[in-house]
Design a protein around this motif. Structure first.
Motif, PDB file in Angstrom:
ATOM      1  N   ASN A  77       1.316 -57.068  56.973  1.00 18.21           N
ATOM      2  CA  ASN A  77       2.056 -56.348  58.027  1.00 18.21           C
ATOM      3  C   ASN A  77       3.336 -57.071  58.428  1.00 18.21           C
ATOM      4  N   THR A  78       4.110 -57.434  57.438  1.00 21.24           N
ATOM      5  CA  THR A  78       5.335 -58.187  57.689  1.00 21.24           C
ATOM      6  C   THR A  78       6.483 -57.597  56.886  1.00 21.24           C
ATOM      7  N   VAL A  79       7.637 -57.536  57.511  1.00 21.85           N
ATOM      8  CA  VAL A  79       8.854 -57.140  56.816  1.00 21.85           C
ATOM      9  C   VAL A  79       9.796 -58.340  56.826  1.00 21.85           C
ATOM     10  N   TYR A  80      10.528 -58.498  55.742  1.00 21.47           N
ATOM     11  CA  TYR A  80      11.389 -59.650  55.551  1.00 21.47           C
ATOM     12  C   TYR A  80      12.837 -59.219  55.359  1.00 21.47           C
ATOM     13  N   LEU A  81      13.733 -60.133  55.650  1.00 21.77           N
ATOM     14  CA  LEU A  81      15.143 -59.941  55.333  1.00 21.77           C
ATOM     15  C   LEU A  81      15.659 -61.246  54.743  1.00 21.77           C
ATOM     16  N   GLN A  82      15.908 -61.230  53.446  1.00 20.76           N
ATOM     17  CA  GLN A  82      16.507 -62.376  52.779  1.00 20.76           C
ATOM     18  C   GLN A  82      18.018 -62.224  52.839  1.00 20.76           C
ATOM     19  N   MET A  83      18.687 -63.226  53.400  1.00 19.30           N
ATOM     20  CA  MET A  83      20.136 -63.161  53.577  1.00 19.30           C
ATOM     21  C   MET A  83      20.780 -64.309  52.813  1.00 19.30           C
ATOM     22  N   ASN A  84      21.637 -63.970  51.873  1.00 26.06           N
ATOM     23  CA  ASN A  84      22.331 -64.965  51.055  1.00 26.06           C
ATOM     24  C   ASN A  84      23.837 -64.885  51.292  1.00 26.06           C
ATOM     25  N   SER A  85      24.531 -65.913  50.854  1.00 24.68           N
ATOM     26  CA  SER A  85      26.007 -65.951  50.949  1.00 24.68           C
ATOM     27  C   SER A  85      26.480 -65.600  52.354  1.00 24.68           C
ATOM     28  N   LEU A  86      25.882 -66.223  53.329  1.00 22.68           N
ATOM     29  CA  LEU A  86      26.189 -65.898  54.719  1.00 22.68           C
ATOM     30  C   LEU A  86      27.602 -66.337  55.094  1.00 22.68           C
ATOM     31  N   THR A  87      28.228 -65.534  55.936  1.00 24.00           N
ATOM     32  CA  THR A  87      29.566 -65.824  56.452  1.00 24.00           C
ATOM     33  C   THR A  87      29.503 -65.831  57.982  1.00 24.00           C
ATOM     34  N   PRO A  88      30.525 -66.390  58.630  1.00 23.27           N
ATOM     35  CA  PRO A  88      30.527 -66.363  60.103  1.00 23.27           C
ATOM     36  C   PRO A  88      30.411 -64.953  60.685  1.00 23.27           C
ATOM     37  N   GLU A  89      30.858 -63.951  59.924  1.00 18.95           N
ATOM     38  CA  GLU A  89      30.765 -62.571  60.409  1.00 18.95           C
ATOM     39  C   GLU A  89      29.322 -62.064  60.461  1.00 18.95           C
ATOM     40  N   ASP A  90      28.411 -62.798  59.860  1.00 13.72           N
ATOM     41  CA  ASP A  90      26.990 -62.426  59.932  1.00 13.72           C
ATOM     42  C   ASP A  90      26.317 -62.979  61.189  1.00 13.72           C
ATOM     43  N   THR A  91      27.041 -63.740  61.981  1.00  4.71           N
ATOM     44  CA  THR A  91      26.488 -64.261  63.227  1.00  4.71           C
ATOM     45  C   THR A  91      26.126 -63.119  64.161  1.00  4.71           C
ATOM     46  N   ALA A  92      24.865 -63.082  64.588  1.00  7.38           N
ATOM     47  CA  ALA A  92      24.382 -61.980  65.409  1.00  7.38           C
ATOM     48  C   ALA A  92      22.941 -62.259  65.822  1.00  7.38           C
ATOM     49  N   VAL A  93      22.464 -61.447  66.739  1.00 10.02           N
ATOM     50  CA  VAL A  93      21.026 -61.384  66.992  1.00 10.02           C
ATOM     51  C   VAL A  93      20.469 -60.295  66.077  1.00 10.02           C
ATOM     52  N   TYR A  94      19.450 -60.647  65.328  1.00 11.69           N
ATOM     53  CA  TYR A  94      18.836 -59.724  64.375  1.00 11.69           C
ATOM     54  C   TYR A  94      17.531 -59.189  64.944  1.00 11.69           C
ATOM     55  N   TYR A  95      17.380 -57.857  64.876  1.00 17.28           N
ATOM     56  CA  TYR A  95      16.227 -57.180  65.459  1.00 17.28           C
ATOM     57  C   TYR A  95      15.457 -56.403  64.399  1.00 17.28           C
ATOM     58  N   CYS A  96      14.172 -56.446  64.535  1.00 16.72           N
ATOM     59  CA  CYS A  96      13.269 -55.626  63.735  1.00 16.72           C
ATOM     60  C   CYS A  96      13.026 -54.317  64.487  1.00 16.72           C
ATOM     61  N   ASN A  97      12.913 -53.217  63.748  1.00 18.45           N
ATOM     62  CA  ASN A  97      12.779 -51.901  64.375  1.00 18.45           C
ATOM     63  C   ASN A  97      11.758 -51.055  63.644  1.00 18.45           C
ATOM     64  N   ALA A  98      10.962 -50.331  64.431  1.00 16.67           N
ATOM     65  CA  ALA A  98      10.027 -49.363  63.866  1.00 16.67           C
ATOM     66  C   ALA A  98      10.072 -48.090  64.696  1.00 16.67           C
ATOM     67  N   ARG A  99       9.960 -46.956  64.026  1.00 13.70           N
ATOM     68  CA  ARG A  99       9.864 -45.666  64.715  1.00 13.70           C
ATOM     69  C   ARG A  99       8.463 -45.125  64.434  1.00 13.70           C
ATOM     70  N   VAL A 100       7.633 -45.129  65.451  1.00 13.65           N
ATOM     71  CA  VAL A 100       6.226 -44.798  65.288  1.00 13.65           C
ATOM     72  C   VAL A 100       5.898 -43.603  66.150  1.00 13.65           C
ATOM     73  N   LEU A 101       5.554 -42.499  65.507  1.00 16.14           N
ATOM     74  CA  LEU A 101       5.123 -41.285  66.217  1.00 16.14           C
ATOM     75  C   LEU A 101       6.123 -40.884  67.299  1.00 16.14           C
ATOM     76  N   GLY A 102       7.384 -40.893  66.920  1.00 15.54           N
ATOM     77  CA  GLY A 102       8.423 -40.410  67.808  1.00 15.54           C
ATOM     78  C   GLY A 102       8.971 -41.417  68.792  1.00 15.54           C
ATOM     79  N   ARG A 103       8.467 -42.608  68.778  1.00 11.58           N
ATOM     80  CA  ARG A 103       8.961 -43.641  69.699  1.00 11.58           C
ATOM     81  C   ARG A 103       9.604 -44.776  68.908  1.00 11.58           C
ATOM     82  N   GLU A 104      10.612 -45.360  69.569  1.00 14.56           N
ATOM     83  CA  GLU A 104      11.370 -46.448  68.974  1.00 14.56           C
ATOM     84  C   GLU A 104      10.845 -47.778  69.528  1.00 14.56           C
TER      85      GLU A 104
END
Length: 116
Positions: A77-104
């Motif tokens: 029950n895990t989702v991953y995000l592999q990020m390569n060749s990172l640049t300063p423009e990738d600086t951010a807060v990263y959020y995981c999201n699911a839409r389950v039965l009509g709710r976010e």
């Protein structure tokens, strides 16, 4: 209840890599698509990547194609995000999201800072 818990963020130098994880609980994970979003400082939240419930289809934001890879483990029950060749423009807060039965649902976010 649905819970999404991100981990794996941190400080990385330009050109480096990070792998984010999002542990999901409270719903039948293998039945729903999952997404990663990010919100850079002072900017709107934007879609980074999405994956279907079985993992057979993935799509990415334009600036992430070829550098980021979304994947999932429906046993753990895990989702991953592999990020390569990172640049300063990738600086951010990263959020995981699911839409389950009509709710976010959103995780609490994990900070990624790309800086030398």
């Amino acid at each position: 209840q649905v819970q999404l818990v991100e981990s794996g963020g941190g400080l990385v130098q330009p050109g480096g890599a990070l792998r984010l994880s999002c542990a999901a609980s409270g719903f039948t994970f293998s039945s729903f698509g999952m997404r990663w979003y990010r919100q850079p400082p002072g900017k709107e939240r934007e879609l980074v990547a999405a994956i279907t419930n079985g993992g057979g289809f993935r799509n990415y934001g334009a600036s992430m194609k070829g550098r980021f890879t979304i994947s999932r483990d429906n046993v753990n029950n895990t989702v991953y995000l592999q990020m390569n060749s990172l640049t300063p423009e990738d600086t951010a807060v990263y959020y995981c999201n699911a839409r389950v039965l009509g709710r976010e649902y959103w995780g609490q976010g994990t900070q990624v800072t790309v800086s030398s």
